[in-house]
Design a protein around this motif. Sequence first.
Motif, PDB file in Angstrom:
ATOM      1  N   ILE A  36       1.953  -9.409  17.495  1.00 31.99           N
ATOM      2  CA  ILE A  36       3.015  -8.662  16.821  1.00 31.99           C
ATOM      3  C   ILE A  36       2.698  -8.597  15.330  1.00 31.99           C
ATOM      4  CG2 ILE A  36       4.815  -9.229  18.502  1.00 31.99           C
ATOM      5  CD1 ILE A  36       5.766 -11.388  16.572  1.00 31.99           C
ATOM      6  N   MET A  37       3.249  -7.589  14.673  1.00 30.21           N
ATOM      7  CA  MET A  37       3.011  -7.419  13.236  1.00 30.21           C
ATOM      8  C   MET A  37       3.985  -8.269  12.436  1.00 30.21           C
ATOM      9  SD  MET A  37       2.723  -3.368  12.549  1.00 30.21           S
ATOM     10  CE  MET A  37       2.079  -2.294  13.791  1.00 30.21           C
ATOM     11  N   ASN A  38       3.496  -8.775  11.311  1.00 26.22           N
ATOM     12  CA  ASN A  38       4.421  -9.388  10.377  1.00 26.22           C
ATOM     13  C   ASN A  38       4.897  -8.296   9.411  1.00 26.22           C
ATOM     14  OD1 ASN A  38       2.425  -9.052   8.391  1.00 26.22           O
ATOM     15  ND2 ASN A  38       1.659 -11.149   8.650  1.00 26.22           N
ATOM     16  N   GLU A  39       5.751  -8.634   8.492  1.00 31.23           N
ATOM     17  CA  GLU A  39       6.352  -7.644   7.592  1.00 31.23           C
ATOM     18  C   GLU A  39       5.290  -6.939   6.738  1.00 31.23           C
ATOM     19  OE1 GLU A  39       9.398  -5.345   6.274  1.00 31.23           O
ATOM     20  OE2 GLU A  39       9.560  -6.904   7.793  1.00 31.23           O
ATOM     21  N   GLN A  51       2.932   1.514   7.867  1.00 27.90           N
ATOM     22  CA  GLN A  51       3.760   2.647   7.431  1.00 27.90           C
ATOM     23  C   GLN A  51       3.041   3.454   6.348  1.00 27.90           C
ATOM     24  OE1 GLN A  51       5.740   2.890   9.942  1.00 27.90           O
ATOM     25  NE2 GLN A  51       7.606   3.222   8.753  1.00 27.90           N
ATOM     26  N   ALA A  52       2.397   2.773   5.414  1.00 28.54           N
ATOM     27  CA  ALA A  52       1.663   3.461   4.347  1.00 28.54           C
ATOM     28  C   ALA A  52       0.497   4.262   4.930  1.00 28.54           C
ATOM     29  CB  ALA A  52       1.158   2.446   3.317  1.00 28.54           C
ATOM     30  N   ASN A  53      -0.241   3.656   5.851  1.00 28.87           N
ATOM     31  CA  ASN A  53      -1.345   4.361   6.502  1.00 28.87           C
ATOM     32  C   ASN A  53      -0.837   5.582   7.270  1.00 28.87           C
ATOM     33  OD1 ASN A  53      -3.172   2.495   5.543  1.00 28.87           O
ATOM     34  ND2 ASN A  53      -3.228   1.311   7.451  1.00 28.87           N
ATOM     35  N   ARG A  54       0.256   5.422   7.941  1.00 31.28           N
ATOM     36  CA  ARG A  54       0.829   6.525   8.707  1.00 31.28           C
ATOM     37  C   ARG A  54       1.229   7.677   7.792  1.00 31.28           C
ATOM     38  NH1 ARG A  54       5.868   5.437  12.711  1.00 31.28           N
ATOM     39  NH2 ARG A  54       6.088   7.550  13.457  1.00 31.28           N
TER      40      ARG A  54
END
Length: 78
Positions: A56-59, A66-69
């Motif tokens: 799972i991803m951490n914060e 989100q930035a890459n997306r």
Amino acid sequence: MEITIDIGYEQLLAAIKKLPAAKIKQLKSVLNEEFIEQKASNDLSDFQEFLLKGPIMNEEQYKQHQANRKNFNSWRTK
């Protein structure tokens, strides 16, 4: 006190077929559709267990994602 017996499906089926008709009817009433659906909903499939054990991803990783997306989306629209 609990006893656990490990028998195969075929052996269990053969044992059930040897029961008298009244006992088979009683067993069938106990194993009704509601019981089966409840049991099936509680059991996780192998794929569900695989997903639950996955990373799972951490914060921080989520923010990077989100930035890459956002960057990828801006490339597509240009």
